[in-house]
Design a protein around this motif. Sequence first.
Motif, PDB file in Angstrom:
ATOM      1  N   ALA A  33      -0.727  27.855   6.396  1.00 28.54           N
ATOM      2  CA  ALA A  33      -1.505  27.292   5.038  1.00 28.54           C
ATOM      3  C   ALA A  33      -2.139  28.506   4.302  1.00 28.54           C
ATOM      4  O   ALA A  33      -2.211  28.646   3.049  1.00 28.54           O
ATOM      5  CB  ALA A  33      -3.030  26.496   5.498  1.00 28.54           C
ATOM      6  N   THR A  37      -1.105  29.764   0.573  1.00 28.25           N
ATOM      7  CA  THR A  37      -2.554  29.971  -0.364  1.00 28.25           C
ATOM      8  C   THR A  37      -2.297  31.548  -1.045  1.00 28.25           C
ATOM      9  O   THR A  37      -2.775  31.433  -2.262  1.00 28.25           O
ATOM     10  CB  THR A  37      -3.780  29.984   0.315  1.00 28.25           C
ATOM     11  N   HIS A  40       0.024  31.045  -3.720  1.00 32.43           N
ATOM     12  CA  HIS A  40      -0.285  30.280  -4.742  1.00 32.43           C
ATOM     13  C   HIS A  40      -1.252  31.063  -5.736  1.00 32.43           C
ATOM     14  O   HIS A  40      -1.298  30.771  -6.909  1.00 32.43           O
ATOM     15  CB  HIS A  40      -0.947  28.974  -4.082  1.00 32.43           C
ATOM     16  N   TRP A 113       3.860  17.471   2.878  1.00 31.74           N
ATOM     17  CA  TRP A 113       4.187  18.813   2.706  1.00 31.74           C
ATOM     18  C   TRP A 113       5.590  19.230   2.773  1.00 31.74           C
ATOM     19  O   TRP A 113       6.370  19.854   1.994  1.00 31.74           O
ATOM     20  CB  TRP A 113       3.339  19.773   3.580  1.00 31.74           C
ATOM     21  N   ARG A 123      -0.633  22.691  -6.782  1.00 32.52           N
ATOM     22  CA  ARG A 123      -1.962  22.537  -6.036  1.00 32.52           C
ATOM     23  C   ARG A 123      -1.904  21.288  -4.986  1.00 32.52           C
ATOM     24  O   ARG A 123      -2.387  21.415  -3.904  1.00 32.52           O
ATOM     25  CB  ARG A 123      -3.060  22.171  -6.956  1.00 32.52           C
ATOM     26  N   ALA A 124      -1.485  20.203  -5.314  1.00 33.92           N
ATOM     27  CA  ALA A 124      -1.710  18.897  -4.286  1.00 33.92           C
ATOM     28  C   ALA A 124      -0.616  19.335  -3.165  1.00 33.92           C
ATOM     29  O   ALA A 124      -1.033  18.870  -1.973  1.00 33.92           O
ATOM     30  CB  ALA A 124      -0.866  17.796  -5.291  1.00 33.92           C
ATOM     31  N   HIS A 125       0.448  19.985  -3.254  1.00 36.01           N
ATOM     32  CA  HIS A 125       1.063  20.460  -2.134  1.00 36.01           C
ATOM     33  C   HIS A 125       0.408  21.289  -1.425  1.00 36.01           C
ATOM     34  O   HIS A 125       0.632  21.498  -0.270  1.00 36.01           O
ATOM     35  CB  HIS A 125       2.640  21.111  -2.768  1.00 36.01           C
ATOM     36  N   LEU A 126      -0.080  22.310  -1.934  1.00 34.96           N
ATOM     37  CA  LEU A 126      -0.888  23.438  -1.083  1.00 34.96           C
ATOM     38  C   LEU A 126      -2.201  22.653  -0.201  1.00 34.96           C
ATOM     39  O   LEU A 126      -2.539  22.638   0.897  1.00 34.96           O
ATOM     40  CB  LEU A 126      -1.595  24.239  -1.955  1.00 34.96           C
ATOM     41  N   ALA A 127      -2.721  21.631  -0.924  1.00 31.71           N
ATOM     42  CA  ALA A 127      -3.776  20.789  -0.472  1.00 31.71           C
ATOM     43  C   ALA A 127      -3.158  19.867   0.752  1.00 31.71           C
ATOM     44  O   ALA A 127      -3.634  19.895   1.744  1.00 31.71           O
ATOM     45  CB  ALA A 127      -4.284  19.840  -1.387  1.00 31.71           C
ATOM     46  N   SER A 128      -1.884  19.544   0.826  1.00 24.21           N
ATOM     47  CA  SER A 128      -1.366  18.957   1.926  1.00 24.21           C
ATOM     48  C   SER A 128      -1.277  19.771   3.265  1.00 24.21           C
ATOM     49  O   SER A 128      -1.357  19.087   4.328  1.00 24.21           O
ATOM     50  CB  SER A 128      -0.070  18.326   1.354  1.00 24.21           C
ATOM     51  N   TRP A 130      -3.243  22.024   3.907  1.00 23.67           N
ATOM     52  CA  TRP A 130      -4.481  22.320   4.425  1.00 23.67           C
ATOM     53  C   TRP A 130      -4.871  21.048   5.142  1.00 23.67           C
ATOM     54  O   TRP A 130      -5.752  21.149   6.050  1.00 23.67           O
ATOM     55  CB  TRP A 130      -5.279  22.981   3.085  1.00 23.67           C
ATOM     56  N   ALA A 131      -4.642  19.895   4.496  1.00 25.35           N
ATOM     57  CA  ALA A 131      -5.055  18.553   5.196  1.00 25.35           C
ATOM     58  C   ALA A 131      -4.667  18.527   6.474  1.00 25.35           C
ATOM     59  O   ALA A 131      -5.207  17.913   7.579  1.00 25.35           O
ATOM     60  CB  ALA A 131      -4.926  17.625   4.263  1.00 25.35           C
TER      61      ALA A 131
END
Length: 470
Positions: A33, A37, A40, A113, A123-128, A130-131
């Motif tokens: 992650a 980031t 990103h 992901w 951004r949504a893919h990066l958030a996935s 991290w989640a």
Amino acid sequence: MDALDVARWQFGVTTVYHFLFVPLTIGLSVLVAILQTMWHRTGNERYLKLTKFYGKLFLINFAMGVVTGIVQEFQFGMNWSDYSRFVGDVFGAPLAIEALVAFFLESTFIGLWIFGWDRLPKRAHLASIWAAAIGTNLSAYFILAANSFMQNPVGYRINADTGRAELTDFPAVLTNKVALITFPHTLAGSFLVAGSLVTAVGLWHVIRNRGSADTGAYRFATKFGSWVVLVASAAVLFTGDIQGKIMTDVQPMKMAAAEGLYTTESPASFSVLTVGSLDGSREVFAIKIPYLLSYLGTGDPNGTVHGINDLQAQYATQYGAGSYTPIIPVTYWSFRFMIAFGMAAGAIALLVLWSQRKGRTPSSKWLLRAGLAMPVLPLLANSFGWIFTEMGRQPWIVFGEMLTRNGVSRSVSLAEVLTSFTAFTLIYATLAVVEVKLLLRYAKAGVPDVSEQPPTDDTDDAERPLAFAY
């Protein structure tokens, strides 16, 4: 040999095997992650390559961890039904939350992901990822909270009519002081494993594929992983120091066994090497560091640390006749192997960083061999750490409340336990071969070609097929 002996061996083997995957999954999820980031924020292609490269290794390990972890919960019902009946009301709560919240969080977002590179906004893919990483770490916390109840029971009462432990204070279980320190200690050990893998793979490519187009990416990975190992090593020492003081408070016999301390001492010396009598009742020869054990156990160089024989007499009076001493050689040496292997990984990380100072490119075969050993060393440290944690608690399955021999399933025969033990061992051996071959195959393959960048806008092309990230 009876069913109890085999059941204990089976649980020990499957637990240690499962935990070979757990720390790598916990640590690598966060490191992947972080790499994504960095891509990103900078747009630097090498971070994208490393994200996909180590992300593939993470997914292989995650899949194996899920498969081997399922067996753990089955054993509670198969071989340890009396234990499950006694502690199920308490033990089941954190495990249920782990399954319903944390595991579903990590598994759902890992799926997003994997298949979202060509479908999700950047951004949504990066958030996935991290989640998924947060879910992985939450899973660890709830499982450690359940295990910590076995080490230091809190938030419960014993129902005199049913003879069962009943949950009375769930926040107390989640904030058990053993859990609060075991969690960061386990996380630090996990980053030690993950950083070692990142370093080892990067170093192999730096030395073996010198001058390749991706050398810069591998050099960064090697340094990144080495710094993670060093920071994690410091965190392991810091949290381990706190954990030792809490252990001395709630499980003094475990600390005494870890040091081969047979008689109460004030101040107490740390044992570098202790040889005990054959009956395990006294010290024959020892090399010690004065005052250190008192500080490690109590925070005071002149503090009192209780000895094995004194605690045995106390427990016999408190709980009834019987032996309340763990197997001293196992507890003593597992504690030292845990420390030694962890420190060795940190030392190699320092050597790797030194070899790349001022832009140098490492070339030593000895350094390469040491680097390739790095992932194994913290894995061994983690394994011996859990052997120490669980064996040092013996003969209790729940400290002060239930002996291990009273938790085994009375209706399961020796033949039945041997059959399941043999089957699990063979299956796990097969999975181990598969895991190692997959990791080696994809680690040697190197970073992928990312010339076709994932989309960075919110375009929703219904005709675009789902794409697996690799």
